[in-house]
Design a protein around this motif. Sequence first.
Motif, mmCIF file in Angstrom:
data_model
loop_
_atom_site.group_PDB
_atom_site.id
_atom_site.type_symbol
_atom_site.label_atom_id
_atom_site.label_comp_id
_atom_site.label_asym_id
_atom_site.label_seq_id
_atom_site.Cartn_x
_atom_site.Cartn_y
_atom_site.Cartn_z
ATOM 1 N N ASP A 116 0.927 -1.087 0.118
ATOM 2 C CA ASP A 116 -0.212 -0.047 -0.127
ATOM 3 C C ASP A 116 0.799 1.144 -0.129
ATOM 4 N N THR A 117 0.659 2.285 -1.014
ATOM 5 C CA THR A 117 1.636 3.142 -0.849
ATOM 6 C C THR A 117 0.938 4.379 -0.444
ATOM 7 N N GLU A 118 -0.399 4.517 -0.080
ATOM 8 C CA GLU A 118 -1.206 5.576 0.402
ATOM 9 C C GLU A 118 -0.286 6.260 1.432
ATOM 10 N N ARG A 119 -0.080 5.495 2.614
ATOM 11 C CA ARG A 119 0.555 6.180 3.713
ATOM 12 C C ARG A 119 1.790 7.117 3.378
ATOM 13 N N ILE A 120 2.703 6.090 2.632
ATOM 14 C CA ILE A 120 3.972 6.570 2.255
ATOM 15 C C ILE A 120 3.827 8.095 1.457
ATOM 16 N N ARG A 121 2.866 7.805 0.483
ATOM 17 C CA ARG A 121 2.578 9.017 -0.501
ATOM 18 C C ARG A 121 2.296 10.320 0.490
ATOM 19 N N ASN A 122 1.398 10.089 1.493
ATOM 20 C CA ASN A 122 0.802 11.198 2.313
ATOM 21 C C ASN A 122 1.973 11.812 3.050
ATOM 22 N N GLU A 123 3.040 10.776 3.431
ATOM 23 C CA GLU A 123 3.904 11.369 4.194
ATOM 24 C C GLU A 123 4.946 12.156 3.433
ATOM 25 N N LEU A 124 5.221 11.754 2.044
ATOM 26 C CA LEU A 124 6.166 12.329 1.314
ATOM 27 C C LEU A 124 5.535 13.691 0.885
ATOM 28 N N ASP A 125 4.266 13.699 0.552
ATOM 29 C CA ASP A 125 3.756 14.944 0.139
ATOM 30 C C ASP A 125 3.739 16.103 1.319
ATOM 31 N N SER A 126 3.514 15.649 2.569
ATOM 32 C CA SER A 126 3.903 16.585 3.743
ATOM 33 C C SER A 126 5.315 16.929 3.805
ATOM 34 N N ARG A 127 5.874 16.470 2.957
ATOM 35 C CA ARG A 127 7.494 16.901 2.907
ATOM 36 C C ARG A 127 8.183 16.129 4.000
ATOM 37 N N ARG A 128 7.895 15.054 4.304
ATOM 38 C CA ARG A 128 8.612 14.011 5.296
ATOM 39 C C ARG A 128 9.682 13.119 4.579
ATOM 40 N N ILE A 129 10.890 13.011 5.207
ATOM 41 C CA ILE A 129 11.692 11.688 4.769
ATOM 42 C C ILE A 129 10.995 10.413 5.251
ATOM 43 N N VAL A 130 10.715 9.691 4.594
ATOM 44 C CA VAL A 130 9.991 8.273 5.139
ATOM 45 C C VAL A 130 10.898 7.183 5.243
ATOM 46 N N ILE A 131 11.461 6.648 6.453
ATOM 47 C CA ILE A 131 12.202 5.431 6.691
ATOM 48 C C ILE A 131 11.538 4.121 7.039
ATOM 49 N N ILE A 132 11.595 3.497 6.195
ATOM 50 C CA ILE A 132 11.086 1.940 6.288
ATOM 51 C C ILE A 132 11.941 0.745 6.610
ATOM 52 N N THR A 133 11.498 -0.042 7.436
ATOM 53 C CA THR A 133 12.096 -1.229 7.753
ATOM 54 C C THR A 133 12.257 -2.329 6.402
ATOM 55 N N GLY A 134 13.450 -2.449 6.098
ATOM 56 C CA GLY A 134 13.679 -3.638 5.116
ATOM 57 C C GLY A 134 13.475 -5.106 5.645
ATOM 58 N N PHE A 135 13.510 -5.981 4.741
ATOM 59 C CA PHE A 135 13.506 -7.489 5.415
ATOM 60 C C PHE A 135 12.290 -8.019 5.729
ATOM 61 N N GLN A 136 11.198 -7.035 6.184
ATOM 62 C CA GLN A 136 9.965 -7.573 6.866
ATOM 63 C C GLN A 136 8.798 -7.497 5.863
ATOM 64 N N GLY A 137 7.731 -8.006 6.431
ATOM 65 C CA GLY A 137 6.495 -8.175 5.600
ATOM 66 C C GLY A 137 5.338 -8.402 6.837
ATOM 67 N N VAL A 138 3.962 -8.176 6.420
ATOM 68 C CA VAL A 138 3.062 -8.922 7.052
ATOM 69 C C VAL A 138 2.168 -9.714 6.209
ATOM 70 N N ASN A 139 1.836 -10.909 6.945
ATOM 71 C CA ASN A 139 0.831 -11.908 5.906
ATOM 72 C C ASN A 139 -0.448 -11.877 6.340
ATOM 73 N N LYS A 140 -1.181 -12.629 5.754
ATOM 74 C CA LYS A 140 -2.740 -12.721 5.768
ATOM 75 C C LYS A 140 -3.215 -12.765 6.997
ATOM 76 N N TYR A 141 -2.552 -13.334 8.252
ATOM 77 C CA TYR A 141 -2.868 -13.494 9.330
ATOM 78 C C TYR A 141 -2.548 -12.295 10.173
ATOM 79 N N ASP A 142 -1.922 -11.106 9.620
ATOM 80 C CA ASP A 142 -1.577 -9.884 10.244
ATOM 81 C C ASP A 142 -0.191 -10.171 11.199
#
Length: 402
Positions: A116-142
């Motif tokens: 989902d890119t929405e949250r990232i886009r919103n943060e970028l549009d508010s002129r923030r640098i977005v720092i994201i954890t590599g290596f991880q994800g979330v599956n269908k069981y959350d």
Amino acid sequence: MLIVKKFGGSSVADKDRIFHVAERCAEEYEKGNQVVVVLSAMGKTTDGLLAKAHEIDPNPPKRELDMLLVTGEQVSVSLMAMAFHVLGVPAVSLNASQVAMRTTSAYGSAKLKRIDTERIRNELDSRRIVIITGFQGVNKYDDMTTLGRGGSDTTAVALAAALHADACEIYTDVEGVYTADPRIVPNARKLKEVSYDEMLELASLGAKVLHNRSVEMAKKYGVNLVVLSSLNRAEGTVVKEGAKMERMLISGVAADKNTARISVIGVKNEPGIAFKIFNLLARNHINVDIIIQSVGREDRKDISFTVARTDLQEAMTLLNENQSVTTAREITCEEGVAKVSIIGAGMLSNPGVAAKMFEALYSANVNIKMIATSEIRITVLIDEADANRAVRTVHDAFDLAD
Ligand code: ASP
Ligand code: MG
């Protein structure tokens, strides 16, 4: 411009390194660019967490192991956000579930499915640098998942693809992609550019600069990939489609010591045996590489192949437990082996490349145990003890040095 910058564990290993990265990213931000930063865990954190897990439980549940491993990257991103705070640059850290980076459910080797890119886009549009954890994800069981060791590169490329970034820069402690590992071949040459296909072979065959799945993904989505140093400003290596070869023929020599050979001896010489052996391994997520089948003698034949050394124990157990299925009379294995490969799009149209490699190995008195080829690579399996010498000899023979 939107730029994804990924920094590996050594680039964020301590306070000074973290500030150094933050300053470099701030520079990019101040040019008016949108900046997404993907981080690995600090230094050898992931190894440390794995060791802790195994102290408690030699065979930890995969879900819990991932739950533990993802903490490493969260430490990096939150500390990095604090460094930006000190520098007065607006930034926010997000983990995989906050972004919603959806993966398959396979703990320890999950594949990214959707971001989902929405949250990232919103943060970028508010002129923030977005720092994201590599290596991880979330599956269908959350539940939290991990993408396999070295998976942060894949996170970065996937984000670059999802965000249609203008560039994906992978910062490491080397200056780019070399014709061979500079620790083994001191006069190895840095490549200005390399094609996706060559990089994929290099990454899969032991050149550890990029996670191979990240290259696969970059090729699939045409992501503009650059490998460069976090320590200096040297020009890196561009990975792209059909890169023009600087010196044709061969672009690199790689060695992979995480290799073991298995021989399944005296199986029945009838249809379906290869299927049964490799299906058994595939169902258990064990990758095999070089496969050789002997010419059948009477009613029996032998099949040999290589697996990652880290999968050897599991593969042997599976094969031994299923000896009646595979019809094997004997199963043997060998650990002290290594794969040495030459890679180059140039070999497509040039005869004699294999002969030249074999001649070099012969002159260094290196014995070849197995051989495998693709359109753009030749791999030999040799004794591990000969591996570094073989890499140097072959590198010399193809005149790859600076
Ligand atoms: N921290 C993870 C590892 O050590 C992922 C990565 O560094 O890319 O494998
Ligand atoms: Mg890495």
